[in-house]
Design an enzyme around this catalytic site. Structure first.
Site, PDB file in Angstrom:
ATOM      1  N   CYS A 207      -9.000   2.188  -9.334  1.00 18.40           N
ATOM      2  CA  CYS A 207      -8.297   3.362  -9.871  1.00 18.40           C
ATOM      3  C   CYS A 207      -8.854   3.805 -11.214  1.00 18.40           C
ATOM      4  O   CYS A 207      -8.349   4.756 -11.807  1.00 18.40           O
ATOM      5  CB  CYS A 207      -6.801   3.084  -9.960  1.00 18.40           C
ATOM      6  SG  CYS A 207      -6.053   3.008  -8.323  1.00 18.40           S
TER       7      CYS A 207
HETATM    8  N1  CO8 Z   1      11.798   1.038   1.943  1.00 18.95           N
HETATM    9  C1  CO8 Z   1      12.979   0.490   1.617  1.00 18.95           C
HETATM   10  N2  CO8 Z   1      13.112  -0.632   0.894  1.00 18.95           N
HETATM   11  C2  CO8 Z   1      11.982  -1.226   0.475  1.00 18.95           C
HETATM   12  C3  CO8 Z   1      10.702  -0.718   0.780  1.00 18.95           C
HETATM   13  C4  CO8 Z   1      10.633   0.466   1.554  1.00 18.95           C
HETATM   14  N3  CO8 Z   1       9.469   1.042   1.868  1.00 18.95           N
HETATM   15  N4  CO8 Z   1       9.771  -1.521   0.224  1.00 18.95           N
HETATM   16  C5  CO8 Z   1      10.425  -2.487  -0.409  1.00 18.95           C
HETATM   17  N5  CO8 Z   1      11.756  -2.335  -0.244  1.00 18.95           N
HETATM   18  C6  CO8 Z   1      12.825  -3.191  -0.752  1.00 18.95           C
HETATM   19  C7  CO8 Z   1      12.405  -4.620  -0.900  1.00 18.95           C
HETATM   20  O1  CO8 Z   1      12.590  -5.326   0.290  1.00 18.95           O
HETATM   21  C8  CO8 Z   1      13.329  -5.108  -1.996  1.00 18.95           C
HETATM   22  O2  CO8 Z   1      14.579  -5.426  -1.445  1.00 18.95           O
HETATM   23  P1  CO8 Z   1      15.430  -6.660  -2.031  1.00 18.95           P
HETATM   24  O3  CO8 Z   1      15.748  -6.272  -3.456  1.00 18.95           O
HETATM   25  O4  CO8 Z   1      16.601  -6.703  -1.136  1.00 18.95           O
HETATM   26  O5  CO8 Z   1      14.529  -7.835  -1.962  1.00 18.95           O
HETATM   27  C9  CO8 Z   1      13.519  -3.871  -2.882  1.00 18.95           C
HETATM   28  O6  CO8 Z   1      13.192  -2.747  -2.058  1.00 18.95           O
HETATM   29  C10 CO8 Z   1      12.617  -3.866  -4.098  1.00 18.95           C
HETATM   30  O7  CO8 Z   1      11.282  -4.198  -3.687  1.00 18.95           O
HETATM   31  P2  CO8 Z   1      10.076  -4.298  -4.672  1.00 18.95           P
HETATM   32  O8  CO8 Z   1      10.473  -5.166  -5.811  1.00 18.95           O
HETATM   33  O9  CO8 Z   1       8.823  -4.633  -3.936  1.00 18.95           O
HETATM   34  O10 CO8 Z   1       9.993  -2.768  -5.070  1.00 18.95           O
HETATM   35  P3  CO8 Z   1       9.628  -2.187  -6.464  1.00 18.95           P
HETATM   36  O11 CO8 Z   1      10.824  -1.617  -7.087  1.00 18.95           O
HETATM   37  O12 CO8 Z   1       8.799  -3.164  -7.243  1.00 18.95           O
HETATM   38  O13 CO8 Z   1       8.680  -0.987  -6.066  1.00 18.95           O
HETATM   39  C11 CO8 Z   1       6.309  -0.609  -6.162  1.00 18.95           C
HETATM   40  C12 CO8 Z   1       7.458  -1.208  -5.368  1.00 18.95           C
HETATM   41  C13 CO8 Z   1       6.588   0.879  -6.299  1.00 18.95           C
HETATM   42  C14 CO8 Z   1       4.996  -0.779  -5.431  1.00 18.95           C
HETATM   43  C15 CO8 Z   1       6.259  -1.319  -7.535  1.00 18.95           C
HETATM   44  O14 CO8 Z   1       6.137  -2.685  -7.380  1.00 18.95           O
HETATM   45  C16 CO8 Z   1       5.174  -0.856  -8.455  1.00 18.95           C
HETATM   46  O15 CO8 Z   1       5.147   0.261  -8.925  1.00 18.95           O
HETATM   47  N6  CO8 Z   1       4.216  -1.703  -8.799  1.00 18.95           N
HETATM   48  C17 CO8 Z   1       3.183  -1.358  -9.733  1.00 18.95           C
HETATM   49  C18 CO8 Z   1       1.828  -1.356  -9.115  1.00 18.95           C
HETATM   50  C19 CO8 Z   1       1.502  -0.052  -8.430  1.00 18.95           C
HETATM   51  O16 CO8 Z   1       1.895   1.018  -8.782  1.00 18.95           O
HETATM   52  N7  CO8 Z   1       0.649  -0.172  -7.452  1.00 18.95           N
HETATM   53  C20 CO8 Z   1       0.159   1.014  -6.812  1.00 18.95           C
HETATM   54  C21 CO8 Z   1      -1.277   0.922  -6.398  1.00 18.95           C
HETATM   55  S1  CO8 Z   1      -2.400   0.042  -7.413  1.00 18.95           S
HETATM   56  C22 CO8 Z   1      -2.899   1.086  -8.671  1.00 18.95           C
HETATM   57  O17 CO8 Z   1      -2.756   2.272  -8.580  1.00 18.95           O
HETATM   58  C23 CO8 Z   1      -3.403   0.466  -9.955  1.00 18.95           C
HETATM   59  C24 CO8 Z   1      -2.217  -0.041 -10.669  1.00 18.95           C
HETATM   60  C25 CO8 Z   1      -2.453  -0.517 -12.064  1.00 18.95           C
HETATM   61  C26 CO8 Z   1      -3.305  -1.720 -12.266  1.00 18.95           C
HETATM   62  C27 CO8 Z   1      -3.066  -2.419 -13.575  1.00 18.95           C
HETATM   63  C28 CO8 Z   1      -4.270  -2.438 -14.488  1.00 18.95           C
HETATM   64  C29 CO8 Z   1      -4.071  -2.945 -15.896  1.00 18.95           C
END
Ligand code: CO8
Length: 376
Positions: free
Chosen positions: A159
């Site tokens: 990215c």
């Molecule tokens: N629908 C419904 N529910 C869901 C879904 C879905 N699709 N997916 C997960 N859930 C549920 C899970 O089961 C979980 O349920 P429970 O609480 O009961 O266990 C709940 O939702 C929360 O799950 P997560 O903790 O996995 O969800 P998040 O709130 O963390 O959101 C994200 C997921 C959006 C991916 C989040 O982890 C995030 O933003 N991470 C940051 C990384 C990122 O953005 N990656 C994207 C691509 S990589 C990139 O672009 C480079 C990133 C930067 C690199 C760093 C360099 C220094």
């Protein structure tokens, strides 16, 4: 001392588009089908049932509402769930491959906005999180079909692809390798997404960006941005990974294995990003003797709205005002290396001469790349 300016930007947006609701419909049909097929094992406790995705979750967790893709039909097809190769997509001696064609379309807009002919460009940096093939370089294909001179090369930098491409272009001009550089950044990350995976099926969209960099004394555009400082930093992390690549062919039966797609530990990435990015940007500002208040805008990598807002808030020490750290996630999703350039392309016309801003990416690797720019 050679000054370098950004003199034009361009975008190419694929026609195909898919909303959260459409994506979730296809995913949930897949889940129902999978759970029905594996009912006996699920009932016996031998494997967990797959869970539905939700459009509300996606928007709340990421800020994304829809995204453009090279091919939506293949993603919606339950027997496939991945993009189809566009007709003639590999290209040949007379036609560019689809990734080069995306880059060429964005490049034409950037050249027109800069008021520069393709033949004036003497160096191309073609840079993307994913390259359609290894050789001949996609950049050389863009050079050929666009009619630029000099040389071209490909770069793959997650990215941070566009910012590292820009920094390479700035250095090429400063060192006398070139007078005018075209950074071309055709992002086709939908081809790496596992659309059967609930955690990541919603994140990415496709787009191409292009930026013209020129020696300042040659530039004629009425929208010039002096590159005042660049900074880059990398640190190894296994938290965002794909094992897919040219060696997939010799890894028997691996083509559709989970680790061949984009895989991340999203929570860990979220946590680790914040200290890395805020320290990096603070250091960059210190190196220039600037306070964060000197920045009129931050065009940040577009991964996730919550992550962007946390980073901006931490840096500013307060909630960002509308426009201080604009996002384009709602419309485009995470477009891998392109995000900060898409934000810069759409959100700079209101700034005036002397205003400063930061174009900054955060990527898998990890990598951070940043350019401090000033409106001329
Ligand atoms: N629908 C419904 N529910 C869901 C879904 C879905 N699709 N997916 C997960 N859930 C549920 C899970 O089961 C979980 O349920 P429970 O609480 O009961 O266990 C709940 O939702 C929360 O799950 P997560 O903790 O996995 O969800 P998040 O709130 O963390 O959101 C994200 C997921 C959006 C991916 C989040 O982890 C995030 O933003 N991470 C940051 C990384 C990122 O953005 N990656 C994207 C691509 S990589 C990139 O672009 C480079 C990133 C930067 C690199 C760093 C360099 C220094």
């Amino acid at each position: 001392m050679v000054d370098v300016v950004i003199s034009g930007t361009g975008l190419y947006v694929p026609e195909d588009k898919i909303t959260n609701e459409e994506l979730v419909t296809a995913f949930n049909q897949h889940v129902d089908q999978f759970n029905a097929e594996h009912k006996a094992d699920i009932d016996a406790g031998l494997m967990p049932a797959k869970q539905h995705s939700s459009a509300e979750f996606i928007e709340k967790a990421s800020g994304i509402r829809e995204r453009h893709m090279v091919d939506v039909q293949g993603v919606m097809d339950l027997n496939r769930m991945m993009s189809n190769m566009p007709d003639g997509g590999h290209g040949d001696a007379d036609t560019p491959c689809f990734q080069a064609a995306m880059g060429i379309a964005a490049a034409k807009m950037a050249l027109s906005n800069a008021g520069v002919d393709a033949s004036d460009i003497d160096h191309i940096v073609c840079t993307s999180a994913v390259m359609q093939r290894s050789f001949p370089a996609i950049g050389i294909e863009v050079q050929h079909f666009l009619g630029t001179s000099g040389s071209a090369f490909d770069m793959v930098m997650g990215c941070s692809s566009a910012t590292y491409g820009l920094i390479a272009g700035v250095n090429a001009i400063k060192s006398g390798v070139a007078d005018r550089v075209l950074m071309v950044n055709p992002e086709i990350f939908s081809t790496m997404v596992n659309y059967r995976d609930r955690d990541s099926h919603f994140i990415f969209g496709d787009i191409a960006t292009a930026v013209v960099l020129e020696r300042a004394d040659l530039a004629k555009s009425d929208d010039q941005w002096l590159v005042k400082h660049t900074k880059q930093s990398t640190q190894f992390s296994n938290n965002i990974r794909s094992n897919y690549g040219p060696m997939t062919r010799i890894d028997d039966g691996s083509m559709l294995r989970d680790d061949m797609f984009f895989v991340q530990e999203g929570r860990k990435v979220f946590k680790e990003l914040l200290p890395l990015v805020t320290a990096f940007i603070s250091e960059q500002l210190d190196e220039r003797g600037l306070e964060v208040s000197a920045l009129s805008r931050m065009w940040l990598h577009q991964a996730n709205i919550n992550m962007n807002m946390y980073a901006a808030k931490k840096l500013l020490g307060r909630d960002p005002q509308p426009g201080e750290a604009p996002t384009v996630l709602e419309q485009y999703g995470n477009t891998a290396g392109a995000g900060s350039i898409v934000a810069f392309h759409h959100h700079r016309n209101d700034l005036k001469s002397g205003d400063q801003g930061l174009i900054c990416s955060f990527g898998a690797g990890y990598s951070i790349g940043s350019l401090l720019v000033e409106k001329q």
